[in-house]
Design an enzyme around this catalytic site. Structure first.
Site, PDB file in Angstrom:
ATOM      1  N   LYS A  78      38.619  43.869  43.215  1.00 45.80           N
ATOM      2  CA  LYS A  78      38.275  42.642  43.949  1.00 45.80           C
ATOM      3  C   LYS A  78      38.408  42.905  45.449  1.00 45.80           C
ATOM      4  CE  LYS A  78      39.553  37.701  44.028  1.00 45.80           C
ATOM      5  NZ  LYS A  78      40.476  36.703  43.452  1.00 45.80           N
ATOM      6  N   SER A 153      38.217  32.680  41.560  1.00 49.87           N
ATOM      7  CA  SER A 153      37.546  33.398  42.624  1.00 49.87           C
ATOM      8  C   SER A 153      37.211  34.847  42.277  1.00 49.87           C
ATOM      9  CB  SER A 153      38.399  33.372  43.892  1.00 49.87           C
ATOM     10  OG  SER A 153      39.645  34.022  43.667  1.00 49.87           O
ATOM     11  N   SER A 177      42.336  32.281  39.148  1.00 51.39           N
ATOM     12  CA  SER A 177      41.204  33.121  39.554  1.00 51.39           C
ATOM     13  C   SER A 177      40.945  34.369  38.729  1.00 51.39           C
ATOM     14  CB  SER A 177      41.357  33.529  41.012  1.00 51.39           C
ATOM     15  OG  SER A 177      40.937  32.462  41.817  1.00 51.39           O
TER      16      SER A 177
END
Ligand code: GLN
Length: 484
Positions: A78, A153, A177
């Site tokens: 990420k 996210s 997330s």
């Protein structure tokens, strides 16, 4: 089976037996990225050249019989975890050109195993959001229906694993997330206990809630990744010095002797009927596997979790994001004077959701409101934590849906922050309490994936893996792949 569809443990077997090389595997993944990426936009950057160099190095290790399960297996990180020499943008204009001079501890640990990183995953800006629509660059699409969001996210990492654009990924989870996008994309996502995994080098959103965790195709892979990233780190004073077991030892296919509870507050009003049916069926399967299930557990403070979260998280975010002043990191606007420069830097560098959080946090922490909001929210936090503690005196784990709905349409909630915030009602109490949560694929509703969430006591990731693994062995949901 295509090479890019393998799990970590399958890939490891092939690599170890020299049936494929890491270069072949990495090339297969990179070619698949080239074909797939324009349909899903899972990455902020694809690091093909570096990946091929790392793959060649991994092959050398494998030849020397010095490989571990993660050696030479392609991963997506990420884009809020620092990677030395590779841009780490947080999907924000503020950090668009930021190249960290160091690796996050988790990245360092993967490197130690012979990591092959294929790219940095797209996300909501600074990890604020539940749909990936708040990326400053472009939204990510759900591979099960590209008109839908992948969740957020960590939407990019989740999609990369679901499509075969990587074999596994690392995400971060502040209020859901990792688990929510995992549920939306039919992959396995773990938010470990707070303190289990070092946050050093993770760009901070809300420091008392953030935690890094694996996003994988199956539960075995999740255990393999946690084996590597868990453990004390002197560089993160909130990481706990507590022994790391071999999590694969908890992967046994029955649930005899386990007591599970189903908290009714997680079957919230407005929940999609089909999702509720999928989860109730899944829990019946857990019963068939030998667990005893109490279907009538009550955690009455759950209803305050969302409100408390949206005081605590923005308050911490507001303090953490004060560092982006145009002087120390990232984007910098040359203004008439210091104040003008700072105003323009922050005005241009941050997107609307980030600004909303900063304003919320500043308000909640301001003199006169501090006791009414922040202190109150912290008291609620203690109540929620205690409620979980009491529940875990009676149950080994609690079972809930990961989300109240299946993936929603792109654009559907983006202009209605409250609706967006409601996407996380089932996941954020877990961060508030600091306990671990695992989302596993549990079926489909209207052709879209549904995740089941398994919650446990702090540092009981092994029990979560056991339940997830037994469920997975008895059901093929995790093997379903989107036709993209
Ligand atoms: N969706 C939640 C938020 O917007 C949680 C995000 C996260 O876990 N990083 O704050």
């Amino acid at each position: 089976m295509k090479l890019y569809e393998l799990t970590i443990h399958q890939a490891h077997q092939l690599l170890k037996n020299r049936e494929v090389s890491s270069l072949e595997l990495t090339r297969a993944v990179l070619e698949h990225i080239e074909k797939t990426e324009e349909k899903v936009h899972a990455f902020v950057s694809v690091t093909a050249e570096k990946a091929l160099i790392q793959a060649a190095q991994a092959d050398e290790r494998i030849k020397g019989d010095d490989s571990t399960p993660l050696t030479g297996v392609p991963v997506t990180i990420k884009d809020n975890m620092c990677t030395r020499g590779v841009t780490t943008t947080c999907s924000s204009k503020m950090l668009e050109n930021f190249i960290p001079p160091y690796d996050a501890t988790v990245v360092e640990r993967l490197n130690h195993e012979g990591m092959v990183m294929v790219g940095k995953g797209n996300m909501d800006e600074f990890a604020m959001g539940s749909s990936n629509e708040h990326s400053a660059f472009y939204p990510t699409n759900n591979p099960w229906d590209t008109a839908c969001v992948p969740g957020g996210s960590s939407g990019g990492p989740a999609v990369s694993v679901a499509t075969g654009e990587s074999i596994y990924a690392l995400g971060s989870d502040t209020g859901g997330s990792i688990r929510q996008p995992a549920g939306f994309c039919n992959v396995v996502g773990l938010k470990p206990t707070y303190g289990r995994v070092s946050r050093y080098g993770l760009v901070a959103f809300a420091s008392s809630l953030d935690q890094i965790g694996p996003m994988t195709r199956d539960v075995t892979d999740s255990a393999l990744v946690l084996n590597v990233i868990a453990g004390h780190d002197p560089k993160d004073s909130t990481s706990v010095d507590y022994p790391v077991p071999d999590y694969t030892e908890s992967l046994i296919p029955d649930l005899k002797g386990l007591k599970l509870g189903v908290p009714k507050e997680y079957f919230v009003e407005g929940m999609q009927k089909g999702v509720e049916e999928v989860i109730r069926t899944a829990i019946t399967r857990l019963e068939e596997l030998g667990a005893t299930v109490d279907w009538e557990v009550s955690l009455p403070h759950t209803k305050y979790a969302l409100a408390a979260y949206y005081i605590i998280a923005p308050s911490e975010a507001m303090a953490n994001l004060a560092r982006y002043d145009g002087v120390k990191y990232g984007f910098s606007y040359e203004g008439k004077n210091m104040w003008d420069a700072m105003e323009k830097t922050r005005g241009y560098g941050f997107g609307p959701e980030v600004k909303r959080r900063i304003i919320l946090g500043t308000y909640a922490l301001s003199a006169g409101y501090y006791d009414a909001y922040y202190v109150k929210a912290q008291k609620v936090r203690t109540l929620i934590r205690r409620e979980f503690e009491e529940a875990f005196e009676r149950y080994d784990a609690l079972i809930t849906p990961t989300s109240p709905t299946v993936p929603f349409k792109i654009g559907e909630r983006v202009s209605d922050p409250l609706q967006m915030y409601l996407s996380d009602v089932c996941t954020l109490p877990i961060n508030i309490a600091g306990i671990p949560g695992l989302s596993v694929p549990a079926g489909f509703c209207d052709g879209l994936p549904v995740g089941m969430q398994i919650l446990g006591k702090p540092f009981n990731e092994d029990i979560l893996f056991r339940i997830g693994y037994a469920y997975e062995q008895a059901n093929g949901w995790w093997q379903q792949r989107p036709a993209i």
